[in-house]
Design a protein around this motif. Structure first.
Motif, PDB file in Angstrom:
ATOM      1  N   ALA A   1       0.826  -1.212   0.000  1.00  0.00           N
ATOM      2  CA  ALA A   1       0.000   0.000   0.000  1.00  0.00           C
ATOM      3  C   ALA A   1       0.863   1.266   0.000  1.00  0.00           C
ATOM      4  O   ALA A   1       0.592   2.212   0.740  1.00  0.00           O
ATOM      5  CB  ALA A   1      -0.964  -0.018   1.190  1.00  0.00           C
ATOM      6  N   LEU A   2       1.929   1.261  -0.833  1.00  0.00           N
ATOM      7  CA  LEU A   2       2.860   2.396  -0.864  1.00  0.00           C
ATOM      8  C   LEU A   2       2.648   3.299  -2.085  1.00  0.00           C
ATOM      9  O   LEU A   2       3.568   3.984  -2.513  1.00  0.00           O
ATOM     10  CB  LEU A   2       4.309   1.879  -0.827  1.00  0.00           C
ATOM     11  CG  LEU A   2       4.735   1.217   0.490  1.00  0.00           C
ATOM     12  CD1 LEU A   2       6.101   0.554   0.345  1.00  0.00           C
ATOM     13  CD2 LEU A   2       4.760   2.229   1.634  1.00  0.00           C
ATOM     14  N   GLY A   3       1.460   3.281  -2.638  1.00  0.00           N
ATOM     15  CA  GLY A   3       1.170   4.139  -3.781  1.00  0.00           C
ATOM     16  C   GLY A   3       1.547   3.478  -5.087  1.00  0.00           C
ATOM     17  O   GLY A   3       1.583   2.241  -5.178  1.00  0.00           O
ATOM     18  N   ASP A   4       1.846   4.295  -6.103  1.00  0.00           N
ATOM     19  CA  ASP A   4       2.260   3.726  -7.391  1.00  0.00           C
ATOM     20  C   ASP A   4       3.409   4.547  -7.970  1.00  0.00           C
ATOM     21  O   ASP A   4       3.817   5.551  -7.368  1.00  0.00           O
ATOM     22  CB  ASP A   4       1.076   3.614  -8.360  1.00  0.00           C
ATOM     23  CG  ASP A   4       0.426   4.946  -8.667  1.00  0.00           C
ATOM     24  OD1 ASP A   4       1.155   5.960  -8.790  1.00  0.00           O
ATOM     25  OD2 ASP A   4      -0.816   4.981  -8.773  1.00  0.00           O
ATOM     26  N   ILE A   5       3.967   4.129  -9.089  1.00  0.00           N
ATOM     27  CA  ILE A   5       5.204   4.784  -9.563  1.00  0.00           C
ATOM     28  C   ILE A   5       4.996   6.265  -9.882  1.00  0.00           C
ATOM     29  O   ILE A   5       5.934   7.033  -9.769  1.00  0.00           O
ATOM     30  CB  ILE A   5       5.919   4.061 -10.739  1.00  0.00           C
ATOM     31  CG1 ILE A   5       4.990   3.724 -11.881  1.00  0.00           C
ATOM     32  CG2 ILE A   5       6.669   2.859 -10.277  1.00  0.00           C
ATOM     33  CD1 ILE A   5       5.737   3.090 -13.071  1.00  0.00           C
ATOM     34  N   GLY A   6       3.770   6.641 -10.238  1.00  0.00           N
ATOM     35  CA  GLY A   6       3.484   8.058 -10.489  1.00  0.00           C
ATOM     36  C   GLY A   6       3.713   8.924  -9.253  1.00  0.00           C
ATOM     37  O   GLY A   6       4.004  10.122  -9.366  1.00  0.00           O
TER      38      GLY A   6
END
Ligand code: C5P
Ligand code: MG
Length: 156
Positions: free
Chosen positions: A55-60
């Protein structure tokens, strides 16, 4: 053992004269991915799979597509950065295996399978048989499109 699953997906349009890079391996092809970076769909999907597992976000969130600094960037560098980021947040991270799929009509990729699997395994510090990559066509329905889907099994 605390098991985690990771899943990521990425798509790019294909265009004449662009480089085609899959899993860090340069593919001989008249068309390549239209992208801000080198457009390596497999490494982008893999990076998202790693982030998503925790749950650490995404590459963007780490590499905004609008930032000129990342233009034509080698996606192996993106993956390296994402790996460091995940290790920063997750104690005792272990990646068990990667199952990846690339959907592309042309060119055929079978001859590149070994090189792609080995390069991705090296980037992740895994053994040769821990990274499986399969190839599918779109049956001619998406000739100007490349897509990758990646699942990972991890534990902490
Ligand atoms: O999509 P389809 O099932 O027709 O693909 C048949 C086979 O062609 C795949 O199982 C894969 O071995 C191969 N293939 C490939 N390179 C691609 C797409 C498919 O080698 N770009
Ligand atoms: Mg991408």
């Amino acid at each position: 053992m605390n098991l985690r699953i990771g899943y990521g997906e990425d798509s790019h349009a294909l265009s004449d004269g662009r480089p085609l890079v899959i899993g860090g391996v340069k593919i001989k092809s008249p068309v390549g991915a239209v992208a801000h970076s080198d457009g390596d769909v497999l490494l982008h999907a893999l990076s998202d799979a790693l982030l998503s597992a925790f749950a650490l976000g995404d590459i963007g969130s780490y590499f905004p597509p609008s930032d000129p600094q990342f233009k034509d960037m080698d996606s192996q560098k993106i993956l390296e950065h994402i790996l460091l980021e995940v290790h920063k947040h997750v104690q005792g991270l272990k990646i068990h295996n990667v199952a990846a799929m690339v959907i592309l009509d042309k060119p055929k990729l079978g001859n590149y399978r070994q090189a792609i699997q080995e390069n991705v395994a090296n980037l992740l510090g895994l053994g040769k048989s821990d990274v499986g990559v399969t190839f599918k066509t779109s049956e001619g329905l998406a000739m100007k499109h490349i897509q990758a889907r990646v699942t990972l099994l991890l534990s902490t």
